[in-house]
Design a protein around this motif. Structure first.
Motif, PDB file in Angstrom:
ATOM      1  N   GLY A  21       0.945  -1.318   0.154  1.00  8.71           N
ATOM      2  CA  GLY A  21      -0.192   0.145   0.165  1.00  8.71           C
ATOM      3  C   GLY A  21       0.724   1.400  -0.020  1.00  8.71           C
ATOM      4  N   MET A  22       2.050   1.068  -0.361  1.00  9.24           N
ATOM      5  CA  MET A  22       2.895   2.220  -0.594  1.00  9.24           C
ATOM      6  C   MET A  22       3.086   2.808  -1.775  1.00  9.24           C
ATOM      7  N   ALA A  23       3.667   4.314  -1.800  1.00  7.05           N
ATOM      8  CA  ALA A  23       3.760   4.967  -3.262  1.00  7.05           C
ATOM      9  C   ALA A  23       4.753   4.040  -3.801  1.00  7.05           C
ATOM     10  N   LEU A  24       5.017   4.267  -5.198  1.00  8.34           N
ATOM     11  CA  LEU A  24       5.931   3.733  -6.142  1.00  8.34           C
ATOM     12  C   LEU A  24       6.788   5.072  -6.768  1.00  8.34           C
ATOM     13  N   GLY A  25       7.782   5.131  -6.609  1.00  9.85           N
ATOM     14  CA  GLY A  25       8.439   6.468  -7.330  1.00  9.85           C
ATOM     15  C   GLY A  25       9.821   6.822  -6.358  1.00  9.85           C
ATOM     16  N   ASN A  26      10.147   7.790  -6.997  1.00 13.91           N
ATOM     17  CA  ASN A  26      11.741   8.540  -6.233  1.00 13.91           C
ATOM     18  C   ASN A  26      11.427   8.799  -4.820  1.00 13.91           C
ATOM     19  N   ASP A  27      12.398   9.193  -4.322  1.00 12.74           N
ATOM     20  CA  ASP A  27      12.579   9.504  -2.744  1.00 12.74           C
ATOM     21  C   ASP A  27      11.832  10.695  -2.693  1.00 12.74           C
ATOM     22  N   PHE A  29       9.187  11.994  -4.486  1.00 15.91           N
ATOM     23  CA  PHE A  29       7.736  11.508  -4.679  1.00 15.91           C
ATOM     24  C   PHE A  29       7.284  10.967  -3.349  1.00 15.91           C
ATOM     25  N   LYS A  30       7.921  10.121  -2.820  1.00 17.98           N
ATOM     26  CA  LYS A  30       7.341   9.302  -1.647  1.00 17.98           C
ATOM     27  C   LYS A  30       7.290  10.252  -0.628  1.00 17.98           C
ATOM     28  N   GLN A  41       6.197   6.495   3.784  1.00 14.52           N
ATOM     29  CA  GLN A  41       6.248   5.655   2.389  1.00 14.52           C
ATOM     30  C   GLN A  41       7.649   4.808   1.947  1.00 14.52           C
ATOM     31  N   GLN A  42       8.276   4.740   3.370  1.00 16.21           N
ATOM     32  CA  GLN A  42       9.448   3.900   3.421  1.00 16.21           C
ATOM     33  C   GLN A  42       9.327   2.479   3.919  1.00 16.21           C
ATOM     34  N   MET A  43       9.774   1.331   3.527  1.00 18.13           N
ATOM     35  CA  MET A  43       9.695  -0.014   4.238  1.00 18.13           C
ATOM     36  C   MET A  43      10.434  -0.075   5.299  1.00 18.13           C
TER      37      MET A  43
END
Length: 52
Positions: A21-27, A29-30, A41-43
């Motif tokens: 359920g996290m965003a996909l993109g560069n740092d 964007f996250k 948005q970091q695992m």
């Protein structure tokens, strides 16, 4: 749907983002998504072990 094959690493990243359920993109964007939603948005360390 796609003009060519999808790179296996990209496919794995997409699956992981959907599952978590996290965003996909560069740092940046996250970080923007985290600021807007109030959710990180970091695992975490344990989430990094998730396999596709």
């Amino acid at each position: 749907m796609f003009k060519g094959e999808i790179n296996e690493i990209l496919l794995c990243d997409i699956r992981s983002a959907v599952k978590s359920g996290m965003a996909l993109g560069n740092d940046s964007f996250k970080q923007e998504v985290a600021d807007l939603t109030g959710r990180r948005q970091q695992m975490g360390q344990t989430s990094l072990l998730m396999l596709c």
